[in-house]
Design an enzyme around this catalytic site. Structure first.
Site, PDB file in Angstrom:
ATOM      1  N   HIS A 137      45.646  32.838  46.465  1.00  9.40           N
ATOM      2  CA  HIS A 137      44.886  32.763  47.722  1.00  9.40           C
ATOM      3  C   HIS A 137      45.509  31.731  48.661  1.00  9.40           C
ATOM      4  O   HIS A 137      46.249  30.827  48.252  1.00  9.40           O
ATOM      5  CB  HIS A 137      43.441  32.379  47.431  1.00  9.40           C
ATOM      6  CG  HIS A 137      43.295  31.001  46.824  1.00  9.40           C
ATOM      7  ND1 HIS A 137      43.329  29.850  47.575  1.00  9.40           N
ATOM      8  CD2 HIS A 137      43.129  30.608  45.539  1.00  9.40           C
ATOM      9  CE1 HIS A 137      43.181  28.802  46.796  1.00  9.40           C
ATOM     10  NE2 HIS A 137      43.060  29.233  45.553  1.00  9.40           N
ATOM     11  N   ARG A 188      37.357  31.772  48.478  1.00  8.85           N
ATOM     12  CA  ARG A 188      38.713  31.657  49.013  1.00  8.85           C
ATOM     13  C   ARG A 188      39.607  32.802  48.562  1.00  8.85           C
ATOM     14  O   ARG A 188      40.505  33.234  49.293  1.00  8.85           O
ATOM     15  CB  ARG A 188      39.324  30.311  48.626  1.00  8.85           C
ATOM     16  CG  ARG A 188      39.343  30.009  47.124  1.00  8.85           C
ATOM     17  CD  ARG A 188      39.663  28.539  46.917  1.00  8.85           C
ATOM     18  NE  ARG A 188      39.786  28.141  45.522  1.00  8.85           N
ATOM     19  CZ  ARG A 188      38.773  27.773  44.749  1.00  8.85           C
ATOM     20  NH1 ARG A 188      37.530  27.813  45.242  1.00  8.85           N
ATOM     21  NH2 ARG A 188      38.964  27.400  43.510  1.00  8.85           N
ATOM     22  N   GLU A 215      39.220  30.038  39.116  1.00 10.56           N
ATOM     23  CA  GLU A 215      40.135  28.940  38.876  1.00 10.56           C
ATOM     24  C   GLU A 215      39.712  28.134  37.644  1.00 10.56           C
ATOM     25  O   GLU A 215      38.578  28.250  37.163  1.00 10.56           O
ATOM     26  CB  GLU A 215      40.188  28.041  40.116  1.00 10.56           C
ATOM     27  CG  GLU A 215      41.078  26.811  40.027  1.00 10.56           C
ATOM     28  CD  GLU A 215      42.537  27.120  39.725  1.00 10.56           C
ATOM     29  OE1 GLU A 215      42.813  27.588  38.600  1.00 10.56           O
ATOM     30  OE2 GLU A 215      43.392  26.879  40.598  1.00 10.56           O
ATOM     31  N   HIS A 310      43.917  32.580  41.602  1.00 12.95           N
ATOM     32  CA  HIS A 310      44.157  31.153  41.761  1.00 12.95           C
ATOM     33  C   HIS A 310      45.392  30.730  40.963  1.00 12.95           C
ATOM     34  O   HIS A 310      45.876  31.464  40.109  1.00 12.95           O
ATOM     35  CB  HIS A 310      42.923  30.382  41.306  1.00 12.95           C
ATOM     36  CG  HIS A 310      41.654  30.888  41.935  1.00 12.95           C
ATOM     37  ND1 HIS A 310      41.096  30.331  43.060  1.00 12.95           N
ATOM     38  CD2 HIS A 310      40.854  31.940  41.602  1.00 12.95           C
ATOM     39  CE1 HIS A 310      40.010  30.996  43.394  1.00 12.95           C
ATOM     40  NE2 HIS A 310      39.831  31.982  42.523  1.00 12.95           N
TER      41      HIS A 310
END
Length: 396
Positions: A137, A188, A215, A310
């Site tokens: 991202h 995100r 993440e 991530h």
């Protein structure tokens, strides 16, 4: 005569059984709130389904509940109720993938289809595996100020939005197409997917959001400044937590603001599934089932798969795909906003990318092709910012 009586009894039994089935099916049908099965006049029906005013005189919100107080009671019950555990042990349908892409057939249908599917495989050439596209991202607002993020949910910064727009243009320039997308449940990553698909004019594609692609959980470090934490606790200890394969930061507590168990997006997970802290190895193990049960399956069907996730979860996928060792994975860094392209042979083994000067030393253990050298876009954006500040009329 006897045979006729038997036929009549059989018909009566079948009719009764069918009626029971129909009644049971009708009981299972969902009922819309406010819709009443009645023979009343339209005026009476409208009157009966109109929302009652609140005691303070305000009309109720159109939320599917008759009054605001009922809606508030529902939210309170949902908040206080214990989360229902995931029924499926491997939670293969937590992102809706099994319902849409992996429809189960009964063993009878599978048995009937077996000879035809076998003949089809013998007569038709095997399908070439699809292409895998990995994208980290864009920069988030917490990335920008060097804050431990983990399962926290900040949005993209303005630079992050520019990064993923650029990623989409690199994919368009390379002629890459996408059939299915996997991402995490964090904002995100999801917004990065939206931007990329919008730029590629493919917003209609199926997108599956899995908590397994979230993440790495940084525990009690979540929300702390990386620089200040290193100054207070020592750079060596903080670097050990960040870079070591098996070191875990201090766990987050249930009553801490950064504990994700209160977040509605994770209400379908059990307490055991929500990590309080993770090592890099824990994060990679959490990610592995997405590759083995979903991504790999889609690639084997010839579909092109894009994963927008991530840094650490993508490292987990790369470690699995390229069979990277425990020591070597510490040297691998996934930059933001640069697509990584993987090609596979018929056994779904990664094919080494052709060297074209875009692979740096940090990606030397990977077979994926980086569509751009890391740092080029960031330098270009910094130069643009300088020009905007120093050149009169640059932005006009």
């Amino acid at each position: 005569m006897r045979n006729n009586m038997m036929r009549i009894l059989f018909l009566l039994f079948a009719t009764a059984l069918l009626g029971t089935k129909v009644a049971a099916f009708r009981l299972q049908l969902p009922r819309k709130v406010g819709v009443i099965a009645t023979s009343a006049s339209p005026t009476a029906l409208l009157a009966s389904t109109s929302p009652e005013p609140e005691p303070n005189g305000e009309s109720a919100r159109q939320s599917g509940y008759d009054t605001d107080s009922q809606y508030s009671q529902f939210l309170r019950k949902t908040w206080l109720a214990r989360r229902a555990p995931v029924v499926d042990e491997d939670d293969s349908n937590e992102d809706g993938y099994a319902d849409v892409m992996d429809k189960k057939r009964s063993w009878i249908r599978r048995a009937l289809r077996f000879p035809f599917s076998t003949m089809n495989r013998m007569l038709n050439p095997p399908i070439d595996p699809g292409t895998l596209i990995l994208v980290r991202h864009g920069e988030s607002t917490w990335n920008a100020n060097k804050t431990f993020t983990g399962w926290a949910d900040p949005d993209l910064s303005e630079q992050g939005k520019r990064e993923v727009e650029h990623a989409a243009r690199l994919l368009l320039e390379g002629g890459y197409e996408v059939d299915v997308v996997f991402t995490s449940r964090l904002k995100r990553a999801i917004r990065s997917v939206w931007i990329i698909l919008s730029e590629m004019n493919e917003t209609y594609l199926p997108v599956f959001k899995s908590w397994r692609l979230n993440e790495r959980m940084y525990g009690a470090l979540t929300g702390l400044s990386k620089t200040e934490t290193a100054e207070k606790l020592g750079a060596e200890l903080v670097q050990k937590w960040r870079g070591s394969l098996r070191a875990r930061p201090p766990p987050v507590k249930r009553f801490d603001a950064s504990w994700p168990g209160r977040d509605r997006k994770f209400f379908d997970l059990t307490d055991a599934q929500i990590p309080r802290t993770e090592s890099l190895e824990d994060c990679m193990k959490r990610t592995a089932p997405v590759w083995s049960s979903k991504i790999r399956r889609e690639l084997s069907k010839g579909r092109n798969v894009m994963v927008v996730a991530h840094g650490n979860t993508l490292r987990g996928l790369v470690k699995k795909i390229d069979d990277i060792g425990d020591e070597e994975i510490n040297e691998v860094v996934i930059p933001t906003g640069i697509p990584i392209i993987y090609k596979f042979d018929k056994y779904l083994r990664p094919v080494k990318a052709e060297g074209d000067g875009k692979i740096t030393a940090r990606q030397m253990h990977m077979n994926g092709l980086f569509l751009e050298k890391a740092g080029l876009l960031r330098d270009a954006l910094q130069r643009e910012e300088q020009w905007s500040e120093n050149v009169p009329g640059y932005d006009s």
